[in-house]
Design a protein around this motif. Sequence first.
Motif, mmCIF file in Angstrom:
data_model
loop_
_atom_site.group_PDB
_atom_site.id
_atom_site.type_symbol
_atom_site.label_atom_id
_atom_site.label_comp_id
_atom_site.label_asym_id
_atom_site.label_seq_id
_atom_site.Cartn_x
_atom_site.Cartn_y
_atom_site.Cartn_z
ATOM 1 N N LEU A 230 0.816 -1.215 0.000
ATOM 2 C CA LEU A 230 0.000 0.000 0.000
ATOM 3 C C LEU A 230 0.853 1.270 0.000
ATOM 4 C CD1 LEU A 230 -2.975 -0.933 2.358
ATOM 5 C CD2 LEU A 230 -2.789 -1.101 -0.128
ATOM 6 N N CYS A 234 -0.486 3.399 -2.919
ATOM 7 C CA CYS A 234 -1.327 4.523 -2.484
ATOM 8 C C CYS A 234 -0.541 5.798 -2.207
ATOM 9 C CB CYS A 234 -2.112 4.139 -1.236
ATOM 10 S SG CYS A 234 -3.215 2.732 -1.459
ATOM 11 N N ALA A 290 -5.502 4.479 4.325
ATOM 12 C CA ALA A 290 -5.516 3.622 3.142
ATOM 13 C C ALA A 290 -5.813 2.173 3.522
ATOM 14 C CB ALA A 290 -4.179 3.721 2.415
ATOM 15 N N GLN A 293 -9.600 1.729 4.648
ATOM 16 C CA GLN A 293 -10.546 1.882 3.531
ATOM 17 C C GLN A 293 -10.593 0.628 2.674
ATOM 18 O OE1 GLN A 293 -9.275 5.522 1.578
ATOM 19 N NE2 GLN A 293 -10.767 6.754 2.706
ATOM 20 N N ASN A 299 -12.810 1.297 -0.231
ATOM 21 C CA ASN A 299 -12.050 1.456 -1.462
ATOM 22 C C ASN A 299 -12.120 0.111 -2.185
ATOM 23 O OD1 ASN A 299 -10.066 1.610 -3.475
ATOM 24 N ND2 ASN A 299 -8.684 2.837 -2.229
#
Length: 326
Positions: A230, A234, A290, A293, A299
């Motif tokens: 991530l 992200c 992140a 989510q 997400n």
Amino acid sequence: MSQNIATPQWAWINGEFKPWSECSLHIRTQAIMMGGSVFEGVRAYWNAKEEQLYVFKLREHIERLRDSSRIMHMQPVPVEELERVCVELLKRNEFRADSHLVPTAYLGYGDGFLSLSKTRDEGFFVSAVERPGGKALEVGKNVRISSWCRISDRSMPPRIKAAGNYQNSRLALLEAWQDGFDDAIILNEKGTVAESAGSCLMMIRKGQICTPPVTAGILESITRTTLITLFSECLGMTVIEREIDRTELYTAEEIFLCGSGMEVVPVVSVDRISIADGKKGTITEAIQKAYFQIARGENPVHPEWRVPVYGGREGSEVIQRTEATS
């Protein structure tokens, strides 16, 4: 700090779903007498908007349980069956909140009912409870460097999630709590940072994100691996896996602990030395957001990481795949 957790209705043991109060092991099993078990801690996240409970990285956790069992010379883990059991157990308990699953493989009676003897039988069980995130996610933890040394691969391999390994963590935690800290960071036999009492560690120092390598005496954390991915996807940042000295922690810009149970928790002081301004840092905040989510399904990326409990293609496939092979 203890939480008021409601007692679940159901657990699962050796092929049967049973009422919570009826799931027990005899005091003479090796699981009880010498901590003869390996286990996993798996999170499931409630998405109120979708009215869905998502189990996060279920397959990866069950496969790590399989690997732990293999190292401990235990019977093969039925990966797909335990996947199905985990989903069904959450459904039977009708959880509508963040939850925590513990699939476990255990050693039963030994020859002559001795603790150190060849095992006569082995088994599996799975329990689950509702478990909301704690306040440490926002306020962080004050930690100390433990006087206890992390177990090594030459003694009790820390890369497996064995119950006996956690006596090392318990001693470090008791010492930390008695001295007024929230948690402990344990150094390995080389004197470099291993991990906290129950989770991995990441540090931001001089703008670089660093974490101890898997050869530093750490559990091969699924959450750690997830965050490495991530950070790249992200935040466009690369995590460096390297040895970390104790004194580097004192001058870090940010530190956080990560694990399935811990989630992503900032460290605000080490040995009573404040980390930056003593609050959750911006990078920690960003990766925490992140992570949640995606784990909660807010997400939609990486749907393969989530198994929905209440219907859904992935959840159905977990059950159908197992039924087809049973």
